[in-house]
Design a protein around this motif. Structure first.
Motif, PDB file in Angstrom:
ATOM      1  N   GLY A   1      44.303  42.069  38.547  1.00 36.92           N
ATOM      2  CA  GLY A   1      44.127  41.065  37.503  1.00 36.92           C
ATOM      3  C   GLY A   1      43.532  41.661  36.237  1.00 36.92           C
ATOM      4  N   ALA A   2      43.202  40.762  35.306  1.00 30.42           N
ATOM      5  CA  ALA A   2      42.729  41.197  33.988  1.00 30.42           C
ATOM      6  C   ALA A   2      41.461  42.045  34.092  1.00 30.42           C
ATOM      7  CB  ALA A   2      42.476  39.968  33.120  1.00 30.42           C
ATOM      8  N   VAL A   3      40.491  41.576  34.862  1.00 30.18           N
ATOM      9  CA  VAL A   3      39.235  42.317  35.017  1.00 30.18           C
ATOM     10  C   VAL A   3      39.442  43.498  35.976  1.00 30.18           C
ATOM     11  CG1 VAL A   3      36.844  42.169  35.833  1.00 30.18           C
ATOM     12  CG2 VAL A   3      37.837  40.250  34.576  1.00 30.18           C
TER      13      VAL A   3
ATOM     14  N   CYS B   1      30.925  39.192  40.074  1.00 30.00           N
ATOM     15  CA  CYS B   1      31.600  38.787  38.842  1.00 30.00           C
ATOM     16  C   CYS B   1      32.215  37.404  38.973  1.00 30.00           C
ATOM     17  CB  CYS B   1      32.661  39.832  38.520  1.00 30.00           C
ATOM     18  SG  CYS B   1      33.653  39.423  37.086  1.00 30.00           S
ATOM     19  N   GLY B   2      32.921  37.159  40.079  1.00 33.19           N
ATOM     20  CA  GLY B   2      33.577  35.858  40.264  1.00 33.19           C
ATOM     21  C   GLY B   2      33.941  35.651  41.715  1.00 33.19           C
TER      22      GLY B   2
ATOM     23  N   GLY C   1      47.303  40.808  45.946  1.00 34.61           N
ATOM     24  CA  GLY C   1      48.078  39.901  46.787  1.00 34.61           C
ATOM     25  C   GLY C   1      49.565  40.169  46.892  1.00 34.61           C
TER      26      GLY C   1
ATOM     27  N   THR D   1      33.941  42.484  30.549  1.00 35.97           N
ATOM     28  CA  THR D   1      33.384  42.058  31.848  1.00 35.97           C
ATOM     29  C   THR D   1      33.422  43.217  32.844  1.00 35.97           C
ATOM     30  OG1 THR D   1      34.202  39.810  31.453  1.00 35.97           O
ATOM     31  CG2 THR D   1      33.649  40.376  33.723  1.00 35.97           C
TER      32      THR D   1
ATOM     33  N   ASN E   1      35.356  39.810  42.827  1.00 40.16           N
ATOM     34  CA  ASN E   1      36.090  38.846  41.998  1.00 40.16           C
ATOM     35  C   ASN E   1      36.554  37.635  42.795  1.00 40.16           C
ATOM     36  OD1 ASN E   1      36.194  40.089  39.415  1.00 40.16           O
ATOM     37  ND2 ASN E   1      37.749  41.530  40.156  1.00 40.16           N
TER      38      ASN E   1
ATOM     39  N   TYR F   1      45.983  42.141  50.713  1.00 35.69           N
ATOM     40  CA  TYR F   1      45.146  41.362  51.647  1.00 35.69           C
ATOM     41  C   TYR F   1      45.957  40.302  52.393  1.00 35.69           C
ATOM     42  CZ  TYR F   1      44.955  37.604  48.129  1.00 35.69           C
ATOM     43  OH  TYR F   1      45.283  36.604  47.243  1.00 35.69           O
TER      44      TYR F   1
ATOM     45  N   VAL G   1      29.416  37.713  31.368  1.00 32.31           N
ATOM     46  CA  VAL G   1      29.747  38.717  30.348  1.00 32.31           C
ATOM     47  C   VAL G   1      29.009  38.467  29.034  1.00 32.31           C
ATOM     48  CG1 VAL G   1      31.865  37.484  29.662  1.00 32.31           C
ATOM     49  CG2 VAL G   1      31.652  39.918  29.180  1.00 32.31           C
TER      50      VAL G   1
ATOM     51  N   LYS H   1      52.076  44.553  43.133  1.00 29.68           N
ATOM     52  CA  LYS H   1      50.779  44.739  42.464  1.00 29.68           C
ATOM     53  C   LYS H   1      50.096  46.004  42.994  1.00 29.68           C
ATOM     54  CE  LYS H   1      50.028  39.816  41.481  1.00 29.68           C
ATOM     55  NZ  LYS H   1      49.168  38.635  41.649  1.00 29.68           N
TER      56      LYS H   1
ATOM     57  N   ASN I   1      50.031  35.565  38.176  1.00 31.57           N
ATOM     58  CA  ASN I   1      49.867  36.595  37.125  1.00 31.57           C
ATOM     59  C   ASN I   1      49.789  37.977  37.738  1.00 31.57           C
ATOM     60  OD1 ASN I   1      47.253  35.742  38.214  1.00 31.57           O
ATOM     61  ND2 ASN I   1      46.370  37.192  36.770  1.00 31.57           N
TER      62      ASN I   1
ATOM     63  N   TYR J   1      36.946  28.354  43.790  1.00 34.15           N
ATOM     64  CA  TYR J   1      36.788  27.509  42.598  1.00 34.15           C
ATOM     65  C   TYR J   1      37.362  26.100  42.784  1.00 34.15           C
ATOM     66  CZ  TYR J   1      35.517  31.740  39.972  1.00 34.15           C
ATOM     67  OH  TYR J   1      34.916  32.896  39.522  1.00 34.15           O
TER      68      TYR J   1
ATOM     69  N   PHE K   1      26.412  38.166  37.269  1.00 34.67           N
ATOM     70  CA  PHE K   1      26.288  38.376  35.817  1.00 34.67           C
ATOM     71  C   PHE K   1      27.331  37.553  35.070  1.00 34.67           C
ATOM     72  CE2 PHE K   1      29.997  40.951  34.670  1.00 34.67           C
ATOM     73  CZ  PHE K   1      30.472  41.306  35.929  1.00 34.67           C
TER      74      PHE K   1
ATOM     75  N   LEU L   1      47.014  31.144  37.908  1.00 36.66           N
ATOM     76  CA  LEU L   1      45.948  32.107  38.233  1.00 36.66           C
ATOM     77  C   LEU L   1      45.448  31.923  39.665  1.00 36.66           C
ATOM     78  CD1 LEU L   1      43.727  31.810  35.015  1.00 36.66           C
ATOM     79  CD2 LEU L   1      45.273  33.691  35.604  1.00 36.66           C
TER      80      LEU L   1
END
Ligand code: NDP
Length: 349
Positions: free
Chosen positions: A163-165, A254-255, A185, A139, A232, A205, A287, A189, A335, A260, A285, A330
């Protein structure tokens, strides 16, 4: 393999707003013997991903919704323990799409064929195939290089950067000689992003009380503006990026994890008008529309890993019963890097 049992997580009810533990149930089931073309996989790790939130509700999308009373699904990595397929033998390590269970019977249908892949456990530890070397990594790669059309030396802003992406986006951009700022956050990190992912600056942030303060910090860190924003999160981050884009900038959509769990549509980006004078391109988009890049992705990623230019971090929860908690985490930033759940031994045969 007779009388083999497996525990799995099923969808118990659909959420309204933020899901909680009552949406899931743990169940034990008997695993059938594989038939012609099928394999049995003892899963070692399974992935939880933000997109699964969308699958918890009944609506048409690019992936079908989870069904009440049925196990959830998603990426998992494990070892083949029985095979009736000419493509896999017992002992092969594979990734596939039937996670959220300890043992998966992977079928011979076209989707299973397309999404079940042998992996090399010598290149990286198994969980990396759910993160940096897996779907989130692809991604990042497709989103930044194809959708974002990144050029060497440009300026890049990344939200959910730890994060992962996001971790992969940051490091690909650094590997291309870019100036990179990541937003995340927590201070821990942000420290990791600077020390390990080599980003030039970070934004925690949560230290900025409102959108105006976040926008001012983005401006301070991008005095000449942003060429590529990797989106994201949505919300204030998108507005802050829009306020600081350069001429012909690109936003890879991406997100938008910040919305959500919303129960009503949030206000749109109030400064979307910036897209006109700056000739911006905002492109969403998915993936799975970029699987043609897998070969290039694995080649580049393998090279970066071997050269020490691609690091990752994982949060590992132990036991299939912890999968709902891992998933819910998440949305709270529980994470750090890729969130995975250990659901079995790393070697099963
Ligand atoms: P992450 O590993 O980044 O985990 C989600 C992170 O989002 C959390 O750790 C948290 O980090 C951050 N977050 C959660 N809620 C908020 C919020 N309200 N505001 C700001 N940050 C928040 O997930 P992925 O890397 O797997 O996914 C990142 C994004 O990419 C998601 O939006 C996901 O849906 C999307 N995605 C899209 C794909 C596609 O094909 N288009 C494929 C894969 C992912 P923090 O501590 O920084 O708050």
């Amino acid at each position: 393999m007779k009388n083999l049992k497996s525990r799995e997580i099923r969808l118990k009810k659909r959420p309204n707003g933020m899901p909680d533990a009552s949406c899931f149930e743990l169940a034990e089931t008997s695993v059938p013997e594989p038939k012609k073309g099928e394999i049995l996989v003892r899963n070692s790790f399974m992935s939880v991903d933000p997109y699964m939130r969308g699958r918890m509700v009944e609506r048409e999308s690019y992936v079908p919704p989870f069904q009440i009373g049925e196990p959830l699904s998603g990426h998992a990595v494990g070892q083949v323990i029985a095979s009736e397929s000419p493509n896999f033998k017992v002992g092969d390590f594979v990734t596939h799409m039937l996670g959220w269970r300890e043992v998966s019977l992977v079928g011979s249908d076209p989707i299973a064929q397309l999404t079940t892949m042998k992996i090399d456990p010598g290149l990286a530890p198994l969980p990396a195939y759910l993160g940096t070397l897996g779907m989130p990594g692809l991604t990042a790669y497709a989103g930044l290089l194809r959708v974002g059309a990144l050029k060497d030396g440009e300026t890049v802003f990344v939200s959910a950067a730890s994060g992962a992406v996001g971790t992969v986006v940051c490091q690909i951009a650094k590997n291309k000689g870019c100036y990179v700022v990541g937003s995340a956050g927590s201070d821990d990190k942000c420290d990791w992003l600077k020390k390990e992912a080599r980003v030039d600056a970070t934004i925690n942030y949560k230290n900025f009380k409102d959108e105006a303060a976040l926008t001012a910090e983005v401006k301070r860190l991008f005095p000449k503006g942003i060429d590529v924003y990797f989106e994201n999160v949505g919300g204030a981050h998108l507005n802050a990026a829009l306020a600081n884009m350069r001429l012909k900038g690109r936003i890879a959509m991406c997100g938008m994890i910040a919305q959500y769990n919303d129960t009503a549509l949030p206000p749109g980006p109030s400064n979307i008008i910036a897209a006109i004078p700056l000739s911006l391109r905002l492109e969403g988009f998915i993936v799975s529309n970029h699987y043609d890049m897998v070969g290039d992705f694995m080649r580049d990623m393998g090279g970066w890993i071997k050269a020490g230019k691609m690091k990752w971090h994982e949060t590992v929860m132990d036991g299939i019963d912890k999968a709902p908690e891992a998933f819910l985490g998440l949305f709270k930033g529980a994470n750090f890097g890729k969130m995975v759940v250990k659901v079995g031994p790393e070697k099963a045969v």
